[in-house]
Design an enzyme around this catalytic site. Structure first.
Site, mmCIF file in Angstrom:
data_model
loop_
_atom_site.group_PDB
_atom_site.id
_atom_site.type_symbol
_atom_site.label_atom_id
_atom_site.label_comp_id
_atom_site.label_asym_id
_atom_site.label_seq_id
_atom_site.Cartn_x
_atom_site.Cartn_y
_atom_site.Cartn_z
ATOM 1 N N GLU A 90 -48.682 13.952 -14.756
ATOM 2 C CA GLU A 90 -48.571 15.166 -15.577
ATOM 3 C C GLU A 90 -49.743 15.238 -16.562
ATOM 4 O O GLU A 90 -50.358 16.293 -16.736
ATOM 5 C CB GLU A 90 -47.227 15.150 -16.326
ATOM 6 C CG GLU A 90 -46.939 16.435 -17.079
ATOM 7 C CD GLU A 90 -45.659 16.355 -17.916
ATOM 8 O OE1 GLU A 90 -44.962 15.313 -17.901
ATOM 9 O OE2 GLU A 90 -45.360 17.356 -18.605
ATOM 10 N N SER A 127 -43.950 16.054 -22.839
ATOM 11 C CA SER A 127 -43.929 15.845 -21.391
ATOM 12 C C SER A 127 -42.586 16.350 -20.877
ATOM 13 O O SER A 127 -41.567 16.226 -21.552
ATOM 14 C CB SER A 127 -44.061 14.352 -21.112
ATOM 15 O OG SER A 127 -43.556 14.058 -19.828
ATOM 16 N N LYS A 166 -29.254 7.547 -27.347
ATOM 17 C CA LYS A 166 -29.224 7.674 -25.885
ATOM 18 C C LYS A 166 -27.888 8.248 -25.429
ATOM 19 O O LYS A 166 -27.786 8.816 -24.345
ATOM 20 C CB LYS A 166 -29.440 6.302 -25.241
ATOM 21 C CG LYS A 166 -30.813 5.730 -25.481
ATOM 22 C CD LYS A 166 -31.798 6.350 -24.543
ATOM 23 C CE LYS A 166 -33.198 5.814 -24.728
ATOM 24 N NZ LYS A 166 -34.172 6.565 -23.943
ATOM 25 N N GLU A 169 -28.158 11.945 -25.799
ATOM 26 C CA GLU A 169 -28.975 12.454 -24.696
ATOM 27 C C GLU A 169 -28.161 12.560 -23.406
ATOM 28 O O GLU A 169 -28.250 13.556 -22.688
ATOM 29 C CB GLU A 169 -30.158 11.497 -24.482
ATOM 30 C CG GLU A 169 -31.089 11.922 -23.378
ATOM 31 C CD GLU A 169 -32.129 10.861 -23.038
ATOM 32 O OE1 GLU A 169 -31.828 9.660 -23.160
ATOM 33 O OE2 GLU A 169 -33.232 11.251 -22.635
ATOM 34 N N GLU A 174 -27.732 19.706 -19.626
ATOM 35 C CA GLU A 174 -28.668 19.782 -18.491
ATOM 36 C C GLU A 174 -28.776 18.449 -17.734
ATOM 37 O O GLU A 174 -29.420 18.381 -16.697
ATOM 38 C CB GLU A 174 -30.045 20.260 -18.969
ATOM 39 C CG GLU A 174 -30.779 19.346 -19.929
ATOM 40 C CD GLU A 174 -30.425 19.583 -21.403
ATOM 41 O OE1 GLU A 174 -29.319 20.085 -21.690
ATOM 42 O OE2 GLU A 174 -31.259 19.223 -22.259
ATOM 43 N N CYS A 311 -38.322 0.347 -29.489
ATOM 44 C CA CYS A 311 -36.905 0.109 -29.160
ATOM 45 C C CYS A 311 -36.422 -1.304 -29.475
ATOM 46 O O CYS A 311 -35.231 -1.509 -29.668
ATOM 47 C CB CYS A 311 -36.659 0.385 -27.687
ATOM 48 S SG CYS A 311 -36.964 2.081 -27.200
HETATM 49 FE FE1 SF4 Z 1 -33.691 4.680 -29.492
HETATM 50 FE FE2 SF4 Z 1 -35.330 3.790 -31.393
HETATM 51 FE FE3 SF4 Z 1 -35.952 3.442 -28.816
HETATM 52 FE FE4 SF4 Z 1 -36.021 5.866 -29.886
HETATM 53 S S1 SF4 Z 1 -37.328 4.123 -30.464
HETATM 54 S S2 SF4 Z 1 -35.138 5.315 -27.896
HETATM 55 S S3 SF4 Z 1 -34.313 5.788 -31.345
HETATM 56 S S4 SF4 Z 1 -34.225 2.531 -29.894
#
Ligand code: SF4
Length: 386
Positions: A90, A127, A166, A169, A174, A311
């Site tokens: 992309e 993206s 998450k 999300e 969708e 993360c």
């Molecule tokens: Fe989750 Fe933090 Fe990773 Fe974003 S950076 S996905 S908020 S753990």
């Protein structure tokens, strides 16, 4: 302070609900339960079992998941590799054919939500790739079900993540590209540790086991998604090869690694000077976005992670009570992430044999019709709740 905050008991009660859903699914003989674990989980979970901060435990974790009764033990690192294939292509398309630039990564849902709420006018910069978690979910109930010859309606899709954004999300309307809810339940690293303890499994005594194939085989590039700069480094390893048609001379791109803040770098690939920006810690992103809004941003691609060092420092990770231990944990988990990368037989996403296979057998090509349907998404401006 050194004592757990008063919010802890409430949080624990909420957590138990999700863990209960997982237990019920595992106990139901009519369900075929597939699990994915994020890159950052394997460098943190062992802390819950008294091992040193940042202990690297992918193999013991795979073994523990199998003992818990999951039918397929997969890894989000596989779809991190897939993200690189899609997002890298992309980026190359946007750069060579004139799409919206700079392009922003879309794998951290807290960052995506922030942009939807605070800078909706910049959404075309994101993206269109779903996060690796949602790509895996869409594949579990399509390709994964096909590989195992099971009815996709019976597949229950569990995700183990370093944070609870998450979960938000996975509930987006969708996220049903497979025809079902792609990810049924999300639990955190701490909740998985709790399930393992609850089942009486002696984590430390477990043997090292492998993740199942095809959706669990991963490269070093996939696993560094857990650390800030990791998505960028993984993307550059592959983009270099795609553009220059030769392997990148140095795999360890240390200039994009590092702690909290904003980092810029320029990478020369043949005639192209690819300029990149890496941001970690959401508080650091607003000034950069203001530059983009003013048309003054001088880079092509930006990685943003909400948590301080990516993360590995997510809110669902094991929590040290002492602040100094928290800092040590971040450093140790980051170090383990790169050590894991260096140990793996393949370190570029485009070299993952099962990534090659899934394109050949099922997806066709990056950015193709099937990829578009299963692996890409669109975004919605949202009003911030008062
Ligand atoms: Fe989750 Fe933090 Fe990773 Fe974003 S950076 S996905 S908020 S753990």
């Amino acid at each position: 302070g050194l004592l757990p905050s008063v919010k802890e008991p409430l949080f624990a009660a909420w957590n138990e609900g999700r863990a209960k859903l997982v237990k019920e699914a595992l106990a139901d003989p009519d369900r075929y339960v597939m699990v994915q674990v994020a890159p950052a989980v394997r460098v943190a979970i062992a802390e819950e079992f008294g091992m040193p901060l940042g202990s690297l435990a992918p193999g013991k974790m795979a073994a523990a998941l199998r003992r818990l009764g999951f039918d397929r033990v997969y890894s989000t690192d596989f779809t991190a590799d897939l993200t690189i294939m899609e997002e890298g292509n992309e980026l190359i398309e946007r750069v060579t054919k004139g799409g919206t630039l700079p392009m922003f990564t879309s794998c951290c849902p807290a960052w995506v939500k922030y942009l939807e709420q605070t800078y909706p006018e910049l959404l075309p910069h994101l993206s269109t790739c779903k996060s690796p978690q949602q790509m895996a979910g869409a594949l579990f109930k399509t390709y994964g079900a096909k590989v195992d010859n099971v009815d996709p309606a019976k597949v229950y899709s569990v995700s183990v993540m370093p944070c609870t954004c998450k979960d938000f999300e996975s509930g987006r309307p969708e996220m049903k590209a497979s025809g079902y809810r792609d990810v049924d339940v999300v639990i955190t690293t701490r909740e998985l540790a709790h399930l393992i303890k609850d089942a009486g499994i002696d984590f430390n005594a477990l043997p090292e086991e492998e993740y199942d194939r095809p959706l669990g085989l991963y490269t070093g590039a996939g696993t560094i998604f857990g650390a800030t700069g990791g998505v960028m480094e993984a993307a550059l390893r592959t983009a270099y090869e795609v553009i220059a048609k030769k392997p990148i001379p140095e795999l360890d791109l240390k200039f994009v690694r590092g702690g909290e803040g904003v980092r810029y770098a320029t990478v020369k690939i043949e005639d192209l000077e690819l300029k990149v920006c890496v941001v970690s810690g959401l508080k650091n992103v607003a000034p950069v976005l203001e530059q983009v809004k003013a048309g003054k941003a001088d880079f092509h691609f930006m990685e943003v992670m909400t948590c301080p060092v990516g993360c590995v420092s997510g809110g669902g990770q094991p929590k040290a009570l002492l602040p100094s231990d928290r800092l040590c944990a971040r450093m140790a988990r980051t170090e383990s992430t790169y050590r894991h990368d260096a140990q793996l037989p393949h370190r570029k996403s485009n070299e993952n044999p099962d990534i090659k296979k899934i394109y050949k057998e099922f997806l066709g090509k990056p950015l193709g019709e099937k990829s578009h349907h299963l692996l890409h998404t669109s975004y919605t401006p949202r009003r911030r709740k008062a």
